[in-house]
Design an enzyme around this catalytic site. Structure first.
Site, PDB file in Angstrom:
ATOM      1  N   ARG A 250       0.831  -1.214  -0.036  1.00  0.00           N
ATOM      2  CA  ARG A 250       0.009  -0.058  -0.015  1.00  0.00           C
ATOM      3  C   ARG A 250       0.931   1.155  -0.108  1.00  0.00           C
ATOM      4  O   ARG A 250       1.953   1.255   0.772  1.00  0.00           O
ATOM      5  CB  ARG A 250      -0.894   0.105   1.212  1.00  0.00           C
ATOM      6  CG  ARG A 250      -1.724  -1.106   1.553  1.00  0.00           C
ATOM      7  CD  ARG A 250      -2.796  -1.416   0.313  1.00  0.00           C
ATOM      8  NE  ARG A 250      -3.851  -0.384   0.319  1.00  0.00           N
ATOM      9  CZ  ARG A 250      -4.946  -0.593  -0.479  1.00  0.00           C
ATOM     10  NH1 ARG A 250      -5.015  -1.200  -1.484  1.00  0.00           N
ATOM     11  NH2 ARG A 250      -5.922   0.272  -0.416  1.00  0.00           N
ATOM     12  N   ASP A 274       5.480  -0.319  -6.788  1.00  0.00           N
ATOM     13  CA  ASP A 274       4.121  -0.395  -7.618  1.00  0.00           C
ATOM     14  C   ASP A 274       3.044   0.557  -6.874  1.00  0.00           C
ATOM     15  O   ASP A 274       2.006   0.894  -7.698  1.00  0.00           O
ATOM     16  CB  ASP A 274       4.064  -1.942  -7.337  1.00  0.00           C
ATOM     17  CG  ASP A 274       2.654  -2.188  -8.166  1.00  0.00           C
ATOM     18  OD1 ASP A 274       2.449  -1.963  -9.413  1.00  0.00           O
ATOM     19  OD2 ASP A 274       1.755  -2.844  -7.479  1.00  0.00           O
ATOM     20  N   GLU A 279      -1.473   8.056  -4.967  1.00  0.00           N
ATOM     21  CA  GLU A 279      -1.547   7.615  -6.466  1.00  0.00           C
ATOM     22  C   GLU A 279      -2.763   7.689  -7.444  1.00  0.00           C
ATOM     23  O   GLU A 279      -2.896   7.636  -8.491  1.00  0.00           O
ATOM     24  CB  GLU A 279      -1.172   5.845  -6.273  1.00  0.00           C
ATOM     25  CG  GLU A 279      -2.288   5.138  -5.766  1.00  0.00           C
ATOM     26  CD  GLU A 279      -1.885   3.684  -5.505  1.00  0.00           C
ATOM     27  OE1 GLU A 279      -2.792   3.006  -5.783  1.00  0.00           O
ATOM     28  OE2 GLU A 279      -0.562   3.496  -5.244  1.00  0.00           O
ATOM     29  N   HIS A 312       0.689   0.398  -9.854  1.00  0.00           N
ATOM     30  CA  HIS A 312       0.024  -0.624  -9.140  1.00  0.00           C
ATOM     31  C   HIS A 312      -0.866  -1.530  -9.809  1.00  0.00           C
ATOM     32  O   HIS A 312      -2.115  -1.678 -10.042  1.00  0.00           O
ATOM     33  CB  HIS A 312      -1.238   0.508  -8.400  1.00  0.00           C
ATOM     34  CG  HIS A 312      -2.046  -0.240  -7.190  1.00  0.00           C
ATOM     35  ND1 HIS A 312      -2.329   0.521  -6.017  1.00  0.00           N
ATOM     36  CD2 HIS A 312      -2.325  -1.500  -6.833  1.00  0.00           C
ATOM     37  CE1 HIS A 312      -2.887  -0.334  -5.112  1.00  0.00           C
ATOM     38  NE2 HIS A 312      -2.794  -1.588  -5.785  1.00  0.00           N
TER      39      HIS A 312
END
Length: 347
Positions: A250, A274, A279, A312
């Site tokens: 996260r 990632d 985000e 992500h």
């Protein structure tokens, strides 16, 4: 003329509304709907927030997935309760978009998909790790400049590395299995609850021991207020200057400004990212021709040659998406049918 012997039977369908269904999820929603002809499944492409909660009126159950918070006030949960809805099924493992206390206060049971595909995220973790270990971003940059000199980019082999895993749950333990199979020198693990089933995979130890001794540190924790900025300036200072850092869990568990500084000052050797804080400002969006994106710190990371980035997508496999969609709908149907889902989140 009315025939008194004729009885009209009306089938009252169970109705489920799935919020924010993305294009790659639609086929599995339709597949699930075909498997449950007695259930009406409607879906849209918008997130569940204060200005869209009214769309849930008239439905029996709600299913959603999003990275932004539902609301900053309990009113949304009150409205769902007023609409007769008593559950929220998330198509994700993380539940930080939902205020669990407000949900409970308004009689809403929350479910998640805790194990849609640990392998998917673990494999992406390995992808990030290998790109960093073998200096792929740096080699790619040199090659784009027609520079094929390899000086300064000699790699370490996994058999000579100590791997540190923060969060040894379904995903973290799968990561441990992969690095064990690849012959890592040591695999250290830390979790709030040590699982005896994983003792053959990891050596349980403190976070501080991992920061100090691991050659590669990978994060696999859930998001909560307690985990916010778990990794920040002090933690990066404890790491080796040769350490590699990976986050496929996260975004907010890592202080992004502290990460950038640690990379700029050489406190760590590289990072695979990632997920990142804030985000939602850029991921799943496109900015063609833009001179800047709404998350400037991400541009800094993109310009660093010792950083490997993905938007992500660690979860993004056909197997994982199918499981996320179908299990969340299964949980919705169980809850509105008066049967407890095994994936309830306890508050």
């Amino acid at each position: 003329m009315f025939d008194k012997n004729y009885i009209r039977v009306v089938a009252f369908l169970t109705k489920i509304l799935a919020y924010n269904i993305l294009d790659y999820e639609k086929e599995f929603v339709l597949e699930w709907a075909n498997e449950h002809p007695d259930v009406q499944v409607d879906f849209n492409s918008i997130e569940l927030h204060d200005d869209t909660v009214h769309l849930a009126k008239g439905y029996d159950g709600i299913d959603y997935r999003q990275r932004s918070k539902l609301t900053d006030s309990p009113d949304l949960y009150k409205k769902l309760h007023e609409y007769g809805i008593h559950q929220l099924a998330l198509r994700s493992a993380g539940v930080d978009s939902c205020n669990l206390d407000w949900a409970k206060e308004n009689g809403l049971t929350v479910t998640n998909v805790p194990s849609y595909s640990p392998r998917a995220v673990a494999e992406m973790t390995l992808t990030h790790a290998m790109n960093l270990i073998r200096h792929i971003p740096q080699f790619q940059k040199r090659m784009r400049q027609n520079d094929y000199i390899v000086t300064g980019l000699r790699s370490t082999e996994i058999s000579n590395m100590t791997i540190g895993i923060i969060g040894v749950g379904r995903i973290g333990s799968t990561v441990a299995k992969i690095f064990k199979a690849l012959g890592a020198k040591r695999v250290l693990g830390n979790d709030i609850k040590e699982n005896d089933d994983y003792r053959d995979l990891v050596e349980y130890t403190t976070k501080e021991d991992i920061y100090k001794n691991a050659d590669l540190i990978t994060m696999h924790t859930y998001m909560s207020d307690d985990n916010y900025h778990m990794i920040s300036t002090d933690q990066f200072k404890q790491m080796k200057d040769t350490a590699l850092f990976v986050n496929c869990s996260r975004g907010p568990i890592v202080d992004t400004d502290a990460l950038v500084k640690a990379l700029e000052t050489g406190e760590i050797a590289g990072a695979g990212i990632d997920v990142i804080q804030d985000e939602t400002k850029i991921f799943n969006q496109s900015f063609p021709g833009a001179k800047e994106i709404p998350l400037p710190v991400y541009t800094k990371l993109m310009n660093m040659e010792n950083v490997f980035l993905t938007p992500h997508v660690a979860f993004y496999t056909d197997h994982a998406v199918k499981n996320m969609v179908k299990q969340s709908l299964d949980d919705t149907l169980l809850e509105i049918s008066g049967k407890p889902s095994p994936h309830r989140i306890n508050v």
